[in-house]
Design a protein around this motif. Structure first.
Motif, PDB file in Angstrom:
ATOM      1  N   THR A 122       0.499  -1.246  -0.103  1.00 49.98           N
ATOM      2  CA  THR A 122      -0.561  -0.062   0.214  1.00 49.98           C
ATOM      3  C   THR A 122       0.915   1.272  -0.227  1.00 49.98           C
ATOM      4  OG1 THR A 122      -0.146  -0.237   2.050  1.00 49.98           O
ATOM      5  CG2 THR A 122      -1.615  -1.369   1.069  1.00 49.98           C
ATOM      6  N   LEU A 123      -0.005   2.271  -0.358  1.00 46.03           N
ATOM      7  CA  LEU A 123       0.894   3.309  -0.555  1.00 46.03           C
ATOM      8  C   LEU A 123       1.025   4.257   0.827  1.00 46.03           C
ATOM      9  CD1 LEU A 123       2.505   5.221  -2.757  1.00 46.03           C
ATOM     10  CD2 LEU A 123       0.965   6.637  -3.445  1.00 46.03           C
ATOM     11  N   ASP A 124       2.054   5.022   1.061  1.00 41.12           N
ATOM     12  CA  ASP A 124       2.814   5.892   1.697  1.00 41.12           C
ATOM     13  C   ASP A 124       1.118   7.102   1.882  1.00 41.12           C
ATOM     14  OD1 ASP A 124       3.940   6.878   4.586  1.00 41.12           O
ATOM     15  OD2 ASP A 124       3.179   8.817   3.498  1.00 41.12           O
ATOM     16  N   ILE A 125       0.154   6.882   3.204  1.00 41.39           N
ATOM     17  CA  ILE A 125      -0.311   7.407   2.409  1.00 41.39           C
ATOM     18  C   ILE A 125      -0.226   9.276   2.620  1.00 41.39           C
ATOM     19  CG2 ILE A 125      -0.313   8.343   5.368  1.00 41.39           C
ATOM     20  CD1 ILE A 125      -3.684   8.234   4.232  1.00 41.39           C
ATOM     21  N   ASP A 126       0.711   9.885   3.392  1.00 37.42           N
ATOM     22  CA  ASP A 126       1.718  11.209   2.802  1.00 37.42           C
ATOM     23  C   ASP A 126       1.183  11.383   1.603  1.00 37.42           C
ATOM     24  OD1 ASP A 126       1.235  12.809   5.379  1.00 37.42           O
ATOM     25  OD2 ASP A 126       2.790  11.652   6.434  1.00 37.42           O
ATOM     26  N   LEU A 127       2.238   9.877   0.894  1.00 41.35           N
ATOM     27  CA  LEU A 127       2.529   9.897  -0.328  1.00 41.35           C
ATOM     28  C   LEU A 127       0.987   9.737  -1.150  1.00 41.35           C
ATOM     29  CD1 LEU A 127       5.835   8.082  -0.635  1.00 41.35           C
ATOM     30  CD2 LEU A 127       5.758  10.390  -1.284  1.00 41.35           C
ATOM     31  N   THR A 128       0.236   9.252  -0.506  1.00 45.30           N
ATOM     32  CA  THR A 128      -0.801   8.916  -1.201  1.00 45.30           C
ATOM     33  C   THR A 128      -1.684  10.790  -1.123  1.00 45.30           C
ATOM     34  OG1 THR A 128      -1.714   6.485  -0.422  1.00 45.30           O
ATOM     35  CG2 THR A 128      -2.994   8.062  -1.051  1.00 45.30           C
ATOM     36  N   THR A 129      -1.386  10.933  -1.014  1.00 43.67           N
ATOM     37  CA  THR A 129      -2.487  12.682  -0.745  1.00 43.67           C
ATOM     38  C   THR A 129      -1.388  13.991  -1.670  1.00 43.67           C
ATOM     39  OG1 THR A 129      -2.410  12.719   1.936  1.00 43.67           O
ATOM     40  CG2 THR A 129      -2.910  14.803   1.057  1.00 43.67           C
ATOM     41  N   ALA A 130      -0.532  13.464  -1.722  1.00 44.31           N
ATOM     42  CA  ALA A 130       0.806  14.662  -2.096  1.00 44.31           C
ATOM     43  C   ALA A 130       0.674  14.383  -3.841  1.00 44.31           C
ATOM     44  CB  ALA A 130       1.613  14.149  -1.309  1.00 44.31           C
ATOM     45  N   LEU A 131       1.103  12.892  -4.070  1.00 40.68           N
ATOM     46  CA  LEU A 131       0.829  12.285  -5.543  1.00 40.68           C
ATOM     47  C   LEU A 131      -0.324  12.736  -5.618  1.00 40.68           C
ATOM     48  CD1 LEU A 131       2.954   9.998  -5.475  1.00 40.68           C
ATOM     49  CD2 LEU A 131       3.464  11.734  -6.172  1.00 40.68           C
ATOM     50  N   SER A 132      -1.702  12.177  -5.449  1.00 42.83           N
ATOM     51  CA  SER A 132      -3.515  12.573  -5.664  1.00 42.83           C
ATOM     52  C   SER A 132      -3.164  14.087  -6.222  1.00 42.83           C
ATOM     53  CB  SER A 132      -4.318  12.350  -4.220  1.00 42.83           C
ATOM     54  OG  SER A 132      -4.389  10.990  -3.899  1.00 42.83           O
ATOM     55  N   VAL A 133      -2.757  14.682  -5.050  1.00 48.52           N
ATOM     56  CA  VAL A 133      -2.567  16.520  -5.406  1.00 48.52           C
ATOM     57  C   VAL A 133      -2.157  17.133  -6.611  1.00 48.52           C
ATOM     58  CG1 VAL A 133      -2.116  18.805  -4.102  1.00 48.52           C
ATOM     59  CG2 VAL A 133      -2.948  17.334  -3.189  1.00 48.52           C
ATOM     60  N   LEU A 134      -0.784  16.761  -7.613  1.00 50.12           N
ATOM     61  CA  LEU A 134      -0.689  16.280  -8.012  1.00 50.12           C
ATOM     62  C   LEU A 134      -0.856  15.398  -9.264  1.00 50.12           C
ATOM     63  CD1 LEU A 134       2.981  16.008  -7.025  1.00 50.12           C
ATOM     64  CD2 LEU A 134       2.379  17.739  -7.730  1.00 50.12           C
ATOM     65  N   ASP A 135      -2.112  14.474  -8.991  1.00 46.61           N
ATOM     66  CA  ASP A 135      -3.030  14.145 -10.799  1.00 46.61           C
ATOM     67  C   ASP A 135      -3.634  14.701 -10.694  1.00 46.61           C
ATOM     68  OD1 ASP A 135      -2.552  12.352 -12.437  1.00 46.61           O
ATOM     69  OD2 ASP A 135      -4.346  11.214 -10.849  1.00 46.61           O
ATOM     70  N   GLN A 136      -4.034  15.220  -9.687  1.00 47.38           N
ATOM     71  CA  GLN A 136      -4.885  15.901 -10.133  1.00 47.38           C
ATOM     72  C   GLN A 136      -4.781  18.025 -10.310  1.00 47.38           C
ATOM     73  OE1 GLN A 136      -6.306  16.642  -5.828  1.00 47.38           O
ATOM     74  NE2 GLN A 136      -7.785  14.716  -5.809  1.00 47.38           N
TER      75      GLN A 136
END
Length: 401
Positions: A122-136
């Protein structure tokens, strides 16, 4: 004999009783072992705090040549959430191998405009948040570009937008080191006050049971005996608290914690010691008076239970609510009241949640109660300590001539 000679003789008697208590109590195994255990716990807590503060979370992210342009954005966005980020440029195959052996937490593949992430489980929760922002942001930029706009201008405008919040009653900012210090101070004071208070109570009953008190009162007045006992045991307790707080401050300095924490260790230790003296004086006088009402050690727990309950209430609130909500109304009011403030006010001081003038005002209020406690406890103790047999009521001991 002059008044000065009589006064000197009075306090010489108190000093003799206090000295006897210091020597007798300091040699007990329970006191020695309690001090040793608390010293070990203080040092262990300091080492643990050093480890936690020094172990900053670091995430390792791999990017390929096609996604290397995202390195800066990944670092800035993730570190804004707390953890540090190390970004390595790798090939797709090498990156997947490093994710598998956990030398990388994630691998960003694809292109800068359309990327995906490879993680082992699973992806680290902070990386999930940061990369989701970049994807958006990438999706938004693509839509803006399709509409003929400038994605960079829009991104800069979005990035500079921030919500301004005006707090009418801003809560105190409390960090982990202050919470840890609050716990240590609260537990230390409770253990020290309860241990020393029980010493006073048990000492009164021991002398009464063995009839030593009758021999002592042949040459001493009851208030001299009680005052000397309280002063002697209080001196031992003060030395114990000073040793433990000094050890905590010294250990923190040696481990370099004082440079990275916001808690004022010197002020916290000084106030903890001060509040011990005030709290012990108040509680010990009650312990001495109540213990004089009984003649057997088995009855000490029951006769002193009201005082123990009085200590338990602020202690429970102090370690369960105060570290997380130092301005909670229940916490605040208990920190103002005599008897409860010695166990809660030092916790609020460690949390930096109370101004100095308020601490001094509450301290003055507690000290104002002490003369009444001295008068009340001396009267009850004097009228009850020579009476043996069944338990004496407080009202009867207070009214007896």
């Amino acid at each position: 004999m002059s008044a000065g000679d009589r006064s000197s003789g009075t306090w010489d008697a108190v000093r003799l009783v206090a000295g006897r208590e210091i020597v007798q109590r300091a040699r007990t195994k329970s006191f020695v072992w309690t001090t040793v255990v608390l010293l070990v716990l203080i040092v262990a807590a300091t080492v643990g705090a050093s480890f936690v503060i020094g172990s900053e979370k670091t995430l390792r992210v791999g990017v390929t040549e096609q996604t290397a342009s995202l390195a800066g954005a990944i670092t800035a966005t993730t570190e804004s959430l707390g953890p540090r980020v190390e970004v390595d440029t790798v090939t797709d195959a090498d990156g997947r191998a490093r994710v598998a052996d956990e030398s990388l937490d994630a691998l960003v593949v694809g292109t800068a405009d359309d990327f995906s992430v490879v993680a082992k489980t699973t992806l680290d929760i902070d990386l999930t948040t940061a990369l989701s922002v970049l994807d958006q942001q990438a999706a938004l930029a693509a839509e803006i570009d399709a509409l003929g706009g400038d994605p960079d201008t829009v991104s800069a405008a979005v990035a500079s937008a921030a919500l301004d919040v005006e707090s009418l009653e801003p809560p105190p900012e409390v960090d982990g080191s202050q919470i840890l210090a609050a716990y240590v101070v609260g537990i230390l004071l409770f253990v020290a006050l309860q241990t020393c208070g029980q010493m006073v109570a048990q000492g009164v009953v021991e002398e009464k049971t063995s009839r030593v008190v009758e021999l002592l009162l042949a040459t001493l007045r009851p208030w001299q005996l009680m005052t000397g006992k309280v002063a002697g045991i209080g001196a031992i307790g003060l030395a114990q608290v000073a040793l433990l707080t000094g050890t905590g401050v010294a250990a923190s300095s040696l481990l370099g914690l004082t440079d990275s924490i916001s808690v004022d260790l010197g002020s916290t230790a000084l106030w903890a010691t001060t509040w011990f003296v005030v709290g012990f004086t108040m509680y010990a006088l009650l312990f001495a008076a109540l213990a004089a009402l009984v003649s057997r050690q088995e009855e000490v727990a029951s006769v002193t239970s009201p005082v123990l309950v009085l200590m338990m209430l602020p202690y429970i609130v102090g370690v369960s609510v105060a570290p997380w909500a130092p301005d909670n109304p229940l916490v605040a009011w208990l920190s103002y009241l005599p008897f409860t403030s010695p166990l809660i006010m030092p916790i609020r001081v460690a949390l930096g949640a109370v101004p100095d003038w308020q601490v001094f005002a509450v301290l003055a209020g507690n000290l104002a109660v002490v003369p009444f406690l001295v008068w009340f406890s001396s009267r009850v103790y004097s009228n009850a300590v020579l009476r043996t047999g069944s338990r004496i009521k407080v009202r009867d001991a207070f009214k007896a001539a």
